[in-house]
Scaffold this motif. Sequence first.
Motif, PDB file in Angstrom:
ATOM      1  N   GLN A 196       0.834  -1.200   0.000  1.00 15.69           N
ATOM      2  CA  GLN A 196       0.000   0.000   0.000  1.00 15.69           C
ATOM      3  C   GLN A 196       0.870   1.253   0.000  1.00 15.69           C
ATOM      4  N   ILE A 197       0.321   2.314  -0.560  1.00 14.90           N
ATOM      5  CA  ILE A 197       1.000   3.611  -0.517  1.00 14.90           C
ATOM      6  C   ILE A 197      -0.023   4.646  -0.065  1.00 14.90           C
ATOM      7  N   LYS A 198       0.340   5.414   0.932  1.00 20.96           N
ATOM      8  CA  LYS A 198      -0.521   6.526   1.366  1.00 20.96           C
ATOM      9  C   LYS A 198      -0.060   7.776   0.608  1.00 20.96           C
ATOM     10  N   CYS A 199      -0.988   8.642   0.277  1.00 23.10           N
ATOM     11  CA  CYS A 199      -0.606   9.853  -0.454  1.00 23.10           C
ATOM     12  C   CYS A 199      -1.700  10.905  -0.297  1.00 23.10           C
ATOM     13  N   ARG A 200      -1.444  12.098  -0.824  1.00 25.37           N
ATOM     14  CA  ARG A 200      -2.434  13.175  -0.709  1.00 25.37           C
ATOM     15  C   ARG A 200      -3.305  13.287  -1.959  1.00 25.37           C
ATOM     16  N   LEU A 201      -2.817  12.720  -3.034  1.00 32.62           N
ATOM     17  CA  LEU A 201      -3.628  12.701  -4.259  1.00 32.62           C
ATOM     18  C   LEU A 201      -3.336  11.434  -5.050  1.00 32.62           C
ATOM     19  N   VAL A 202      -4.409  10.743  -5.428  1.00 36.25           N
ATOM     20  CA  VAL A 202      -4.277   9.617  -6.358  1.00 36.25           C
ATOM     21  C   VAL A 202      -4.764  10.120  -7.714  1.00 36.25           C
ATOM     22  N   GLU A 241      -3.898  20.880   3.644  1.00 33.96           N
ATOM     23  CA  GLU A 241      -3.203  19.813   4.368  1.00 33.96           C
ATOM     24  C   GLU A 241      -3.983  18.542   4.103  1.00 33.96           C
ATOM     25  N   GLY A 242      -3.320  17.427   4.003  1.00 35.54           N
ATOM     26  CA  GLY A 242      -4.032  16.162   3.764  1.00 35.54           C
ATOM     27  C   GLY A 242      -4.520  16.050   2.329  1.00 35.54           C
ATOM     28  N   PRO A 243      -5.525  15.195   2.098  1.00 35.35           N
ATOM     29  CA  PRO A 243      -5.987  14.926   0.728  1.00 35.35           C
ATOM     30  C   PRO A 243      -6.499  16.188   0.035  1.00 35.35           C
ATOM     31  N   LEU A 244      -6.206  16.336  -1.242  1.00 36.83           N
ATOM     32  CA  LEU A 244      -6.670  17.516  -1.989  1.00 36.83           C
ATOM     33  C   LEU A 244      -8.186  17.406  -2.209  1.00 36.83           C
ATOM     34  N   PRO A 245      -8.937  18.433  -1.816  1.00 30.96           N
ATOM     35  CA  PRO A 245     -10.393  18.315  -1.953  1.00 30.96           C
ATOM     36  C   PRO A 245     -10.842  18.357  -3.414  1.00 30.96           C
ATOM     37  N   ASP A 281     -18.730  12.151 -15.466  1.00 25.70           N
ATOM     38  CA  ASP A 281     -19.347  13.457 -15.262  1.00 25.70           C
ATOM     39  C   ASP A 281     -18.429  14.360 -14.418  1.00 25.70           C
ATOM     40  N   GLN A 282     -18.149  13.955 -13.208  1.00 24.45           N
ATOM     41  CA  GLN A 282     -17.255  14.716 -12.331  1.00 24.45           C
ATOM     42  C   GLN A 282     -15.965  13.922 -12.175  1.00 24.45           C
ATOM     43  N   TRP A 283     -14.838  14.498 -12.550  1.00 26.77           N
ATOM     44  CA  TRP A 283     -13.621  13.698 -12.603  1.00 26.77           C
ATOM     45  C   TRP A 283     -12.940  13.525 -11.238  1.00 26.77           C
ATOM     46  N   ALA A 284     -13.385  14.278 -10.235  1.00 33.73           N
ATOM     47  CA  ALA A 284     -12.631  14.269  -8.969  1.00 33.73           C
ATOM     48  C   ALA A 284     -13.497  13.919  -7.770  1.00 33.73           C
ATOM     49  N   LYS A 285     -12.865  13.234  -6.810  1.00 40.98           N
ATOM     50  CA  LYS A 285     -13.422  13.033  -5.461  1.00 40.98           C
ATOM     51  C   LYS A 285     -12.329  13.532  -4.520  1.00 40.98           C
ATOM     52  N   ASP A 286     -12.630  13.674  -3.264  1.00 41.00           N
ATOM     53  CA  ASP A 286     -11.579  14.128  -2.352  1.00 41.00           C
ATOM     54  C   ASP A 286     -10.405  13.143  -2.391  1.00 41.00           C
ATOM     55  N   GLY A 287      -9.234  13.647  -2.762  1.00 43.09           N
ATOM     56  CA  GLY A 287      -8.032  12.812  -2.784  1.00 43.09           C
ATOM     57  C   GLY A 287      -7.848  12.000  -4.052  1.00 43.09           C
ATOM     58  N   LEU A 288      -8.742  12.178  -5.037  1.00 44.00           N
ATOM     59  CA  LEU A 288      -8.669  11.332  -6.249  1.00 44.00           C
ATOM     60  C   LEU A 288      -9.134  12.106  -7.476  1.00 44.00           C
ATOM     61  N   ILE A 289      -8.375  12.006  -8.556  1.00 43.59           N
ATOM     62  CA  ILE A 289      -8.847  12.613  -9.825  1.00 43.59           C
ATOM     63  C   ILE A 289      -8.524  11.669 -10.977  1.00 43.59           C
ATOM     64  N   LEU A 290      -9.399  11.640 -11.977  1.00 45.81           N
ATOM     65  CA  LEU A 290      -9.181  10.811 -13.166  1.00 45.81           C
ATOM     66  C   LEU A 290      -8.727  11.690 -14.317  1.00 45.81           C
ATOM     67  N   ILE A 291      -7.813  11.166 -15.131  1.00 41.77           N
ATOM     68  CA  ILE A 291      -7.419  11.886 -16.352  1.00 41.77           C
ATOM     69  C   ILE A 291      -7.291  10.881 -17.511  1.00 41.77           C
ATOM     70  N   GLY A 292      -7.146  11.412 -18.717  1.00 41.95           N
ATOM     71  CA  GLY A 292      -6.955  10.559 -19.897  1.00 41.95           C
ATOM     72  C   GLY A 292      -8.192   9.714 -20.175  1.00 41.95           C
ATOM     73  N   ASP A 293      -7.940   8.542 -20.775  1.00 43.91           N
ATOM     74  CA  ASP A 293      -9.053   7.658 -21.150  1.00 43.91           C
ATOM     75  C   ASP A 293      -9.911   7.253 -19.946  1.00 43.91           C
ATOM     76  N   VAL A 313      -2.306  20.699  -9.199  1.00 42.71           N
ATOM     77  CA  VAL A 313      -1.720  19.794  -8.195  1.00 42.71           C
ATOM     78  C   VAL A 313      -0.720  20.586  -7.354  1.00 42.71           C
ATOM     79  N   ASN A 314       0.084  21.346  -8.050  1.00 43.26           N
ATOM     80  CA  ASN A 314       1.095  22.169  -7.376  1.00 43.26           C
ATOM     81  C   ASN A 314       0.469  23.078  -6.322  1.00 43.26           C
ATOM     82  N   SER A 315      -0.540  23.834  -6.745  1.00 44.40           N
ATOM     83  CA  SER A 315      -1.137  24.787  -5.800  1.00 44.40           C
ATOM     84  C   SER A 315      -1.914  24.058  -4.711  1.00 44.40           C
ATOM     85  N   GLY A 316      -2.556  22.941  -5.044  1.00 42.97           N
ATOM     86  CA  GLY A 316      -3.329  22.175  -4.061  1.00 42.97           C
ATOM     87  C   GLY A 316      -2.446  21.632  -2.949  1.00 42.97           C
TER      88      GLY A 316
END
Length: 402
Positions: A151-157, A324-328, A277-289, A316-319
């Motif tokens: 497992q890997i913990k992180c602030r953004l997947v 602090e913690g997962p990017l909203p 529809d919405q590409w992001a959840k707290d701590g997670l964003i989808l890109i590409g296909d 990502v940089n500014s977030g």
Amino acid sequence: MNREVVIVGGGPAGMLMGLLLAKEKIQVTVLEKNTTFNRDFRGETIAPGSVFLLKKLGVFKALEEHGFIKVQKIKMYDREEKLFSVNFDDFNHPQKFGIDIPQPVVLEALKQKASSYPNFEYIHGATCTDLIKDGEKVVGIRYSKEKEEHQIKCRLVIGAEGRFSRLRTLGHFAVEKKEFSRDLIWFKVPKPEGWEEGNLIKVYKHDHVIILPTYPNDLRVGTYIYLGGNRETKAKGIAAFIDKVCMIEPRLRKPMEKHIKSWDDTTLLKIFTAHVDQWAKDGLILIGDAAHTLSPILGQGVNIAMQDAFELLPYVNSGLKTYEGPLPAHHFDDYISKRKKQVSFVAGFQERQEQNLAASTPFQCMLRKVKMKLLDKAPFKIKVMKKLQYGVVANETTEGLT
Ligand SMILES: Cc1cc2nc3c(=O)[nH]c(=O)nc-3n(C[C@H](O)[C@H](O)[C@H](O)COP(=O)(O)OP(=O)(O)OC[C@H]3O[C@@H](n4cnc5c(N)ncnc54)[C@H](O)[C@@H]3O)c2cc1C
């Protein structure tokens, strides 16, 4: 293990994102389930906008050392009658061509460049299996490698794992999937002597072929059959298939008769589009296909995937600095709305072209001819094609790249 960002998927979106974040000194890990970049075949044509990005990032030299085919023109013919053409030389932009190159070469070049930053990590043979959550917030991922769980913990997947995205399901994203009204059969043949440069679409009555010069010296040819018509097409035999293609492009007869001996020399591609529809959840964003699977028309998937990554970087940089913690999720609202505009522009263009190509009655075919000829002469042709082929870098916006 803790990282700032974990990217799942080492395709064009994931590898470019990894490099961009690595350059910013962000602790980033890219996970790729395959052990080499020689994975399932994916597109080989890279539009000029993305070539421009690769140049700015210093990745292009490795591609030159390998070799590629320059793609400078797109042409559409009704048999021998020209309907439409565009030459990238006519664009007011320093990048005058796209390229055709095996995708593994591009991915390897991106990895090599990113690996020169100590904060970059690439783990291959690693399949992401689950998200780690704290309440509703995503705080990391689980993956398996060589039968062991990690497992890997992180602030953004960042979910960049392509058209069959698992994170799309694990993250409970709403997705609209559409199956195309036709299936596509692809094959590759050596390029006949004297074949002209550029990507070619040839139509004839209700049928058409797409012909893309492919590195090193081949043609990649695609032709549609009606949805579910694979069994019937095969029952008619390979000779009838060769006749169908060569009725539209007779110059393919010799190479096809020599190299397309059975259906094993062809590939059936089921075409679908998918839009989240919405590409992001707290701590997670989808890109590409993973966020938007497009149709193959005009080969825009890699272009859009790479530009998703490029445009995401400042967010990502500014977030990471702001929170602090997962990017909203709301931090990405502006990004998602910008990207969705570009994606829907491309998807809309592809849909109109698909309708043109699907013309079946003599009246529809005549209408297609008129429409394409009008578009060819239209004053907005270059503007529309530039937006399509260059996207985010149409105005050479390269801030943050050098
Ligand atoms: C047959 C075909 C031809 C195409 N031709 C073109 C073309 O000429 N030009 C063009 O621009 N586009 C083309 N496309 C579309 C283009 O290939 C895609 O749009 C583009 O590759 C998307 O990039 P991506 O990084 O989002 O996803 P992908 O390229 O699909 O990469 C996703 C990566 O994630 C990995 N992965 C998946 N699940 C997991 C997991 N659970 N854990 C870890 N890793 C995972 C996969 O192995 C893969 O390497 C084509 C597509 C197909 C299918």
